[in-house]
Design an enzyme around this catalytic site. Sequence first.
Site, PDB file in Angstrom:
ATOM      1  N   GLY A  28       0.837  -1.184   0.000  1.00  0.00           N
ATOM      2  CA  GLY A  28       0.000   0.000   0.000  1.00  0.00           C
ATOM      3  C   GLY A  28       0.873   1.236   0.000  1.00  0.00           C
ATOM      4  O   GLY A  28       2.075   1.175   0.264  1.00  0.00           O
ATOM      5  N   TYR A  29       0.240   2.365  -0.273  1.00  0.00           N
ATOM      6  CA  TYR A  29       0.974   3.622  -0.428  1.00  0.00           C
ATOM      7  C   TYR A  29       0.528   4.642   0.596  1.00  0.00           C
ATOM      8  O   TYR A  29      -0.664   4.932   0.727  1.00  0.00           O
ATOM      9  CB  TYR A  29       0.792   4.155  -1.853  1.00  0.00           C
ATOM     10  CG  TYR A  29       1.515   3.270  -2.834  1.00  0.00           C
ATOM     11  CD1 TYR A  29       2.819   3.544  -3.206  1.00  0.00           C
ATOM     12  CD2 TYR A  29       0.907   2.128  -3.346  1.00  0.00           C
ATOM     13  CE1 TYR A  29       3.513   2.710  -4.062  1.00  0.00           C
ATOM     14  CE2 TYR A  29       1.583   1.283  -4.198  1.00  0.00           C
ATOM     15  CZ  TYR A  29       2.886   1.580  -4.561  1.00  0.00           C
ATOM     16  OH  TYR A  29       3.570   0.739  -5.399  1.00  0.00           O
ATOM     17  N   LEU A  30       1.506   5.194   1.315  1.00  0.00           N
ATOM     18  CA  LEU A  30       1.268   6.323   2.207  1.00  0.00           C
ATOM     19  C   LEU A  30       1.285   7.612   1.400  1.00  0.00           C
ATOM     20  O   LEU A  30       0.543   8.539   1.696  1.00  0.00           O
ATOM     21  CB  LEU A  30       2.327   6.367   3.310  1.00  0.00           C
ATOM     22  CG  LEU A  30       2.327   5.159   4.249  1.00  0.00           C
ATOM     23  CD1 LEU A  30       3.590   5.120   5.088  1.00  0.00           C
ATOM     24  CD2 LEU A  30       1.090   5.191   5.133  1.00  0.00           C
TER      25      LEU A  30
END
Length: 158
Positions: A28-30
């Site tokens: 996932g991407y912050l």
Amino acid sequence: MGVEIERKFLLANEGWRGQGTPTRMRQGYLVADPVRTVRVRIEGERAVITIKGKSTGASRGEWEYEIPVADATELLDGLCEQPQVEKIRHRIEHAGHTWEVDEFLGLNAGLVVAEIELDAEDEAFETPDWIGQEVTGEKRYYNSSLIRMPYSQWQDKA
């Protein structure tokens, strides 16, 4: 500064299947924008946080640090953008290089790409007969782009 030099390709056929070592990944991407990405990934029994800079050709800055799997799970479940990217990565040795074939799952099911990391942008390498069209630099194939426009929503699938 770490530098990643990576080229990405579509697959010409199924000749890669059954080769290499498969590892299931969830990431996932912050932060996911064209100038920088901050990614959290669980790959098998290991977790990492990766910071990447803007791509210039096949190169970009990259810094990667191992983190506890429990921390990665909390970040993925609580802070990362949705949807996440899930895939099975197959690491395949060929002519002195490691090819990483990513078979995407979930909303990106049906997309399969191969990547090769190099020491220099002009480094020579031999392509296996299952490698097809190069898509290096085509943003829609970036994992960070697949969270906003999953493969299942593409009108013109590769």
